[in-house]
Design a protein around this motif. Structure first.
Motif, PDB file in Angstrom:
ATOM      1  N   ASN A 262      20.279  42.113 120.507  1.00  0.00           N
ATOM      2  CA  ASN A 262      21.086  42.060 119.298  1.00  0.00           C
ATOM      3  C   ASN A 262      22.580  42.111 119.594  1.00  0.00           C
ATOM      4  N   ASN A 263      22.967  42.401 120.825  1.00  0.00           N
ATOM      5  CA  ASN A 263      24.372  42.376 121.211  1.00  0.00           C
ATOM      6  C   ASN A 263      24.680  40.958 121.690  1.00  0.00           C
ATOM      7  N   ILE A 264      24.974  40.099 120.733  1.00  0.00           N
ATOM      8  CA  ILE A 264      25.129  38.677 121.023  1.00  0.00           C
ATOM      9  C   ILE A 264      26.274  38.424 122.002  1.00  0.00           C
ATOM     10  N   GLU A 265      27.382  39.093 121.794  1.00  0.00           N
ATOM     11  CA  GLU A 265      28.533  38.870 122.671  1.00  0.00           C
ATOM     12  C   GLU A 265      28.194  39.240 124.113  1.00  0.00           C
ATOM     13  N   ALA A 266      27.530  40.358 124.305  1.00  0.00           N
ATOM     14  CA  ALA A 266      27.145  40.770 125.662  1.00  0.00           C
ATOM     15  C   ALA A 266      26.193  39.749 126.277  1.00  0.00           C
ATOM     16  N   TYR A 267      25.275  39.259 125.482  1.00  0.00           N
ATOM     17  CA  TYR A 267      24.319  38.260 125.951  1.00  0.00           C
ATOM     18  C   TYR A 267      25.056  36.996 126.405  1.00  0.00           C
ATOM     19  N   LEU A 268      25.988  36.518 125.566  1.00  0.00           N
ATOM     20  CA  LEU A 268      26.710  35.286 125.890  1.00  0.00           C
ATOM     21  C   LEU A 268      27.643  35.464 127.091  1.00  0.00           C
ATOM     22  N   VAL A 269      28.285  36.619 127.196  1.00  0.00           N
ATOM     23  CA  VAL A 269      29.149  36.883 128.352  1.00  0.00           C
ATOM     24  C   VAL A 269      28.309  36.880 129.633  1.00  0.00           C
ATOM     25  N   LYS A 270      27.162  37.501 129.564  1.00  0.00           N
ATOM     26  CA  LYS A 270      26.285  37.541 130.741  1.00  0.00           C
ATOM     27  C   LYS A 270      25.806  36.128 131.104  1.00  0.00           C
ATOM     28  N   ALA A 271      25.500  35.327 130.088  1.00  0.00           N
ATOM     29  CA  ALA A 271      25.063  33.953 130.342  1.00  0.00           C
ATOM     30  C   ALA A 271      26.196  33.138 130.974  1.00  0.00           C
ATOM     31  N   ILE A 272      27.422  33.313 130.472  1.00  0.00           N
ATOM     32  CA  ILE A 272      28.578  32.617 131.054  1.00  0.00           C
ATOM     33  C   ILE A 272      28.746  33.063 132.507  1.00  0.00           C
TER      34      ILE A 272
END
Length: 170
Positions: A58-68
């Motif tokens: 549910n922490n979308i920003e953390a998920y996207l940063v990790k994916a980047i």
């Protein structure tokens, strides 16, 4: 995240508008390549939308940063940049995303794409590799291979269509 899981494109658009610049700046700060950074951010958002139902974070920003971070790391590894850049990337702290499962899913997606690329006709595979992995422009590829720029564009377009179709990414 709930709205995005319900395929709310407006919610996704708001998320995209809110985070795109930050994610791009993060990717660019590590890669120092504008187009590649833009491509990575776009790919991450596309993958996020495609896999939205599977994501348990549910922490979308953390998920996207990790994916980047993962995609940049892969790019640095694949282009065999110096160890200093990889060490720098490893030293960057990112908020906790869903960890091992995310890395596994990203690796599986990469393997799927690599398999599709391997099955492309040799010339299309060569053009696509020169474009996406060696970062040559369409003009540079056309000169290198002795084919028209339009033929290069067609090969790239058909390669992307094959990847999308065979991996169900879109």
């Amino acid at each position: 995240m709930r709205k995005i899981k319900c395929s709310d494109e407006h919610a996704f658009s708001i998320l995209y508008d809110k985070l795109w610049e930050r994610l791009y700046a993060f990717a660019f700060s590590l890669l120092k390549k504008k187009e590649l950074s833009k491509d990575i951010v776009q790919d991450v958002f596309t993958d996020f939308w495609i896999r939205r139902l599977e994501i348990e974070n549910n922490n979308i920003e953390a998920y996207l940063v990790k994916a980047i971070r993962f995609r940049v790391y892969k790019e640095l590894r694949d282009t065999k940049l110096n160890k200093t850049n990889i060490d720098l990337l490893d030293s960057i702290n990112t908020p906790h995303a869903s960890g091992v499962l995310d890395d596994f899913q990203l690796n599986e997606t990469k393997k799927q794409i690599d398999k599709v690329i391997e099955r492309l006709p040799k010339k299309r595979q060569q053009v696509f590799t020169l474009s996406r992995y060696n970062e040559l422009s369409n003009y540079e590829i056309s000169k290198k291979l002795g084919i028209s720029k339009r033929t290069v564009e067609t090969h790239i377009s058909l390669a992307l269509k094959s990847i999308k179709r065979e991996t169900n990414l879109y």
